[in-house]
Enzyme design. Structure first.
Site, PDB file in Angstrom:
ATOM      1  N   SER A   1       0.806  -1.279  -0.003  1.00 30.28           N
ATOM      2  CA  SER A   1       0.018   0.021   0.113  1.00 30.28           C
ATOM      3  C   SER A   1       1.010   1.287   0.099  1.00 30.28           C
ATOM      4  O   SER A   1       0.309   2.293   0.622  1.00 30.28           O
ATOM      5  CB  SER A   1      -0.890  -0.030   1.350  1.00 30.28           C
TER       6      SER A   1
ATOM      7  N   SER B   1       2.706  -7.241   2.474  1.00 33.52           N
ATOM      8  CA  SER B   1       2.597  -6.205   3.398  1.00 33.52           C
ATOM      9  C   SER B   1       1.023  -5.936   3.549  1.00 33.52           C
ATOM     10  O   SER B   1       0.095  -7.011   4.029  1.00 33.52           O
ATOM     11  CB  SER B   1       3.325  -4.881   3.052  1.00 33.52           C
ATOM     12  N   PHE B   2       0.425  -4.817   2.950  1.00 38.73           N
ATOM     13  CA  PHE B   2      -0.869  -4.479   3.052  1.00 38.73           C
ATOM     14  C   PHE B   2      -1.830  -5.837   2.457  1.00 38.73           C
ATOM     15  O   PHE B   2      -2.756  -6.380   2.704  1.00 38.73           O
ATOM     16  CB  PHE B   2      -1.132  -3.303   2.341  1.00 38.73           C
TER      17      PHE B   2
ATOM     18  N   HIS C   1      11.894  -3.598   3.799  1.00 37.44           N
ATOM     19  CA  HIS C   1      10.592  -4.134   3.844  1.00 37.44           C
ATOM     20  C   HIS C   1      10.244  -4.745   2.272  1.00 37.44           C
ATOM     21  O   HIS C   1       9.227  -5.299   2.083  1.00 37.44           O
ATOM     22  CB  HIS C   1       9.567  -2.811   3.890  1.00 37.44           C
TER      23      HIS C   1
ATOM     24  N   ASP D   1      13.636  -4.733   8.379  1.00 37.78           N
ATOM     25  CA  ASP D   1      12.267  -4.258   8.075  1.00 37.78           C
ATOM     26  C   ASP D   1      11.865  -3.033   8.955  1.00 37.78           C
ATOM     27  O   ASP D   1      11.614  -3.322  10.134  1.00 37.78           O
ATOM     28  CB  ASP D   1      11.084  -5.261   7.647  1.00 37.78           C
TER      29      ASP D   1
END
Length: 276
Positions: A35, A104-105, A253, A225
Site C-alpha cells: 500500500s 504487506s497490506f 521491507h 524491515d
C-alpha cells in the site's frame, strides 16, 4: 497504443473495473501488492512476475484505490471491499482456486481471503505482512501519511530499503511521478487518515481464525524491515499450523526487490513442490 507497462488487462471484479496482469501458464498465482504511495501491481511485482510465470499462471491486479483500477465514487476502502474484489477477479477469470501471495497490506488481504474463502486458496505466501495486531511503526506511519514531494519519496525509500543503492533517485522520481497521477493521492490520503493505528487494527484478522487456517503457508520477512516489524511474521508463523518462516538478513521491507532472485525462487519452489 498503451506504452505504460503498468496497464495491462481490464475486467470487472465484483463491479470494479480492475487493471490486472496475466502471464504464464499452469496453476494460478494471485499476487496482491502493498500500500505504498503511487504503488501498482507492476511496480510491486515487476521482478517477480516473469520468474514465477515460468512455472505458473501469474495474475497481479491493482487493488481498488491503487494503480490503474477504477476508483468508484463513494467506495469504502476496507478489507471487505478488497477481499470481495480479489475473489471477484478469480470469478471473472473463471479460476476456482489459486495460490495467493500477499505483500504487506496485500498480506492482510491474502490472509482474510484464506479465512473467508478457504476453498478458493490453495497455498498462501505472506511477505512482510500486516494482518495481526502490532503497534504502528514510524515507518508505516510515514508511508501512509505521505504528502507528495520528491524529497518525501526519497525519505520513504530510505525507510523501505536496507541497501539504498538498490533504490536510486531515479526510482524515487518514478515513484513520485506515480504518486501524483490524477486521482492517486486523493484515494491514497482518504484511505489511511491519522490516527493510523486504527487501520493496522482494521486490517488484522482474529487470532482464532488465523490459527484455524489449514493452508500450507510460507511466511517471509526482511530482518531489517522498518515498516512492518519482524515480530508480525514470527506471530503468523506461530499461529499458522502448516507454516514455514524465511527471514532474509540485510533486507528491509522490499524482499521481492532487494532479494529478487532468491525471493522468486523461494516462492516458486514452495508453490510448485508436491503436497506433503
Amino acid at each position: 497504443m498503451n506504452t505504460n507497462p503498468e496497464i495491462a488487462h481490464g475486467v470487472r471484479a465484483n463491479g470494479i473495473l480492475t487493471n490486472y496482469h496475466d502471464s504464464g501458464s499452469g496453476f494460478p498465482v494471485l499476487l496482491i501488492h502493498g500500500s505504498g504511495p503511487g504503488v501498482s501491481a507492476w511496480a510491486n511485482w515487476r521482478l517477480t512476475m516473469p520468474e514465477l510465470a515460468k512455472r505458473s499462471r501469474v495474475i497481479a491486479p491493482d487493488m481498488a484505490g491503487f494503480g490503474f483500477t477504477e476508483r468508484p465514487q463513494g467506495i469504502a476502502y476496507n478489507l471487505d471491499t478488497w477481499v470481495a474484489q480479489a475473489v471477484g477477479l478469480l470469478d471473472a477469470l473463471d479460476i476456482a482456486q489459486a495460490d495467493v501471495v500477499g505483500n504487506s497490506f496485500g498480506g492482510a488481504l491474502a490472509l482474510a481471503m484464506a479465512i473467508r474463502h478457504p476453498k478458493r486458496v490453495r497455498r498462501l505466501v505472506l511477505m512482510g505482512s500486516v494482518g495481526v495486531p502490532f503497534e504502528i511503526t514510524p515507518g508505516l506511519d510515514a508511508a501512509w501519511g505521505y504528502e507528495p514531494s520528491i524529497e518525501n519519496m526519497r525519505k520513504l525509500l530510505d525507510i523501505f530499503a536496507y541497501d539504498r543503492s538498490l533504490v536510486t533517485d531515479e526510482l524515487a522520481e518514478l515513484r513520485y511521478q506515480a504518486s501524483i497521477r490524477p486521482g492517486f493521492q486523493e484515494s491514497f490520503s482518504a484511505m489511511f487518515p491519522a490516527p493510523r493505528q486504527r487501520w493496522v487494527n482494521a486490517m488484522a484478522s482474529r487470532e482464532q481464525d488465523i490459527r484455524a487456517l489449514p493452508h500450507e503457508t510460507l511466511v517471509i520477512h526482511g530482518r531489517e524491515d522498518k515498516v512492518i516489524p519482524l515480530s508480525t511474521s514470527l506471530t503468523l508463523a506461530q499461529w499458522i499450523d502448516r507454516s514455514q518462516l524465511h527471514v532474509f538478513g540485510r533486507c528491509g521491507h522490499w524482499t521481492q526487490i532487494e532479494h529478487a532472485q532468491r525471493f522468486a525462487k523461494l516462492v516458486g519452489d514452495f508453490l510448485t513442490e508436491q503436497q506433503s
